[in-house]
Structure formats: C-alpha cells, structure tokens
Design an enzyme around this catalytic site. Structure first.
Site, short mmCIF file in Angstrom:
data_model
loop_
_atom_site.label_atom_id
_atom_site.label_comp_id
_atom_site.label_asym_id
_atom_site.label_seq_id
_atom_site.Cartn_x
_atom_site.Cartn_y
_atom_site.Cartn_z
N CYS A 261 16.63 -23.48 4.37
CA CYS A 261 17.70 -23.01 5.26
C CYS A 261 17.11 -22.17 6.39
O CYS A 261 17.41 -22.37 7.57
CB CYS A 261 18.71 -22.19 4.43
SG CYS A 261 20.18 -21.74 5.34
N CYS A 262 16.20 -21.24 6.05
CA CYS A 262 15.56 -20.41 7.08
C CYS A 262 14.69 -21.26 8.00
O CYS A 262 14.60 -20.99 9.20
CB CYS A 262 14.69 -19.34 6.44
SG CYS A 262 15.60 -17.92 5.82
N CYS B 73 21.19 -12.86 8.02
CA CYS B 73 22.44 -13.60 7.92
C CYS B 73 23.32 -12.96 6.86
O CYS B 73 22.83 -12.32 5.92
CB CYS B 73 22.15 -15.05 7.55
SG CYS B 73 21.23 -15.94 8.82
N CYS C 40 22.82 -13.42 3.03
CA CYS C 40 21.48 -13.06 2.54
C CYS C 40 21.12 -11.60 2.86
O CYS C 40 19.95 -11.23 2.80
CB CYS C 40 20.44 -14.00 3.15
SG CYS C 40 20.84 -15.74 2.90
N CYS D 294 11.78 -14.81 6.37
CA CYS D 294 12.47 -16.04 6.78
C CYS D 294 11.47 -17.10 7.20
O CYS D 294 11.78 -18.28 7.20
CB CYS D 294 13.45 -15.75 7.92
SG CYS D 294 12.67 -15.30 9.47
S1 SF4 Z 1 18.84 -15.80 6.09
FE1 SF4 Z 1 20.06 -17.01 4.60
S2 SF4 Z 1 21.68 -18.04 5.77
FE2 SF4 Z 1 20.15 -17.26 7.24
S3 SF4 Z 1 18.82 -18.96 7.63
FE3 SF4 Z 1 17.87 -17.80 5.96
S4 SF4 Z 1 18.68 -18.65 4.00
FE4 SF4 Z 1 19.95 -19.44 5.73
#
Ligand code: SF4
Length: 244
Positions: A122-123, A206, A209, A233
């Site tokens: 996701c990151c 985010c 998180c 991240c």
């Molecule tokens: S901080 Fe969380 S929601 Fe944001 S990009 Fe990374 S995993 Fe995804």
C-alpha cells in the site's frame, strides 16, 4: 540574515551522528541546518526540492529552506487515506505558498483494505511511487527531507547528506534535532502546523495507520498492531530513481 555564497561540492557524509545530537545545542543545530541547505542550494539551485509530508518536521524544514531562498520549491505526496485535517492543512499550505508546492497523488486502483492486508505494498503504491514521479518530473538532483535520527528505531542509521540513489543527493538538514527542538523552532518562528498535533499525535501519516501513543518512541503510533509498527513507508529506504 545575509548568506555568503560559498561553492562547495556536496558529497555523502560519514559522521558520528549520535555524538552530534548530544553535543550541539539548539542554536548550533539551526545554524548547521541552514548552512546545509544553503550549500546545497548554491550547488543545485532549482534542482533542489523540499519534500513536504505536512508533518511538523516538514514544516520546520520548509521554513528553514525559505529562509535560505523563497524561490525554493517543494512537493507534497498525499494519499486517499490522509486525515481530513491534513488535507485541509495541505490546502492552506498551497494557499500560503502559491506556485511553490506541487502535489502528487496516486490514482492506482487498490483494494480498500490493502493497508491492512499488505501495508508495505500500500505504501509502495500510494507513497513511494508518487515520490519517484515527483523526483523525475521536477528534475530533482537534491531532495530535502525532514527525517530525524531520534524519531525511532528505524531512523538511527542516516546521515545529513546521503546518496542512496546514484545521482540523487538526499539532504536531511534536521537529522540531529530532537522532537523538542522541532517544536522550539516552530514556536519561535510561529510556523503554522498540522492541527492534528493538538489532538495528541506525535507522528502523522495516513488515517488508518496513525495512532496517538505516549511511549518513548515518537513513531510508535505508526502502523500500530502490525509488523510494520514504528516502521517506514519506504520513501527513505526504497530506491527512488528507477528505470520505467
Ligand atoms: S500509511 Fe497506511 S494507508 Fe497510507 S499508504 Fe501506507 S499502508 Fe497505505
């Protein structure tokens, strides 16, 4: 403040960062940060760009950079999962610095639950890829970050000047600052900050998180309850110059 133009070649450093954190006082650290940015700006000019995450450290670095030159540009990487307050703060920053900050955001299709099932992926999609795009599109030779070595367990092994990707200098001008010194600087200069700090957050990312925590590790509220807890991240650890 008057800045003398001193031409020096910027190269990766190998210093005893832990010792410098302890021995330099606040004023010395601020002066050192300004000199670092000034040296790099003299060398790279418009190819020096500040990364702005809309957190307190970025706000301090952005203010420092603008003391060196108000012509310096920056970029913001935002995501669909940033808290509403951060999105609002971003709009206010864009208004405060018209034409100086460029926003990057991924529109890639991912599962709504990816941050839970695979936060690294996701990151990668939502943060690392847009950072790569910013660096490429803005023709960056030196990017400036708000990374600090006292933030947590994953941040102890950095230098003020790095070249993690060949041909891309990474400047971490507040690497030596304590959390308290960041707040000291922001208060002294009345720098507007993300209002979420007022709610108790110490490190912002985010929404799903980021949690409010009280432990000694400033980043312990990041990715709480996952194997990535207190981690990264990827923008500080993954390659940023890649062949597309
Ligand atoms: S901080 Fe969380 S929601 Fe944001 S990009 Fe990374 S995993 Fe995804």
């Amino acid at each position: 403040m008057q800045w003398g133009i001193v031409r020096m070649t910027i190269a990766a450093t190998q210093e005893n960062v832990g010792e410098l954190v302890k021995t330099l006082n606040f004023a010395e650290k601020v002066d050192r940060s300004l000199r670092l940015i000034e040296r790099a700006y003299c060398e790279y000019g418009a190819r020096l760009v500040v990364a702005n995450s809309l957190g307190k450290d970025s706000s301090a670095v952005w203010h420092l950079a603008r003391r060196v030159s108000d012509g310096i540009k920056g970029f913001i990487v935002t995501t669909r999962f940033k808290p509403q307050a951060t999105k609002q703060f971003m709009l206010e920053e864009l208004e405060r610095y018209p034409g100086r900050l460029k926003v990057y955001e991924s529109t890639a299709e991912i599962s709504d639950e990816l941050y839970r099932t695979d936060p690294n992926r996701c990151c990668d999609v939502l943060k690392v890829e847009p950072t790569r795009r910013a660096i490429e599109e803005m023709n960056v030779a030196c990017w400036v970050t708000g990374l600090r070595c006292t933030e947590g367990r994953t941040r102890t092994d950095f230098q003020e000047i790095e070249e993690r990707d060949e041909g891309l200098i990474k400047l971490n001008p507040i690497l030596l600052w304590h959390e308290r010194e960041v707040w000291q600087y922001l208060a002294l200069h009345r720098v507007p900050v993300n209002p979420l700090y007022g709610a108790g957050y110490r490190s912002l990312g985010c929404e799903p998180c980021s949690s409010i925590t009280n432990g000694p590790d400033e980043r312990s509220g990041r990715w709480l309850g996952t194997s990535k807890c207190g981690g990264e991240c990827g923008i500080h650890t993954r390659p940023l110059k890649v062949n597309r």
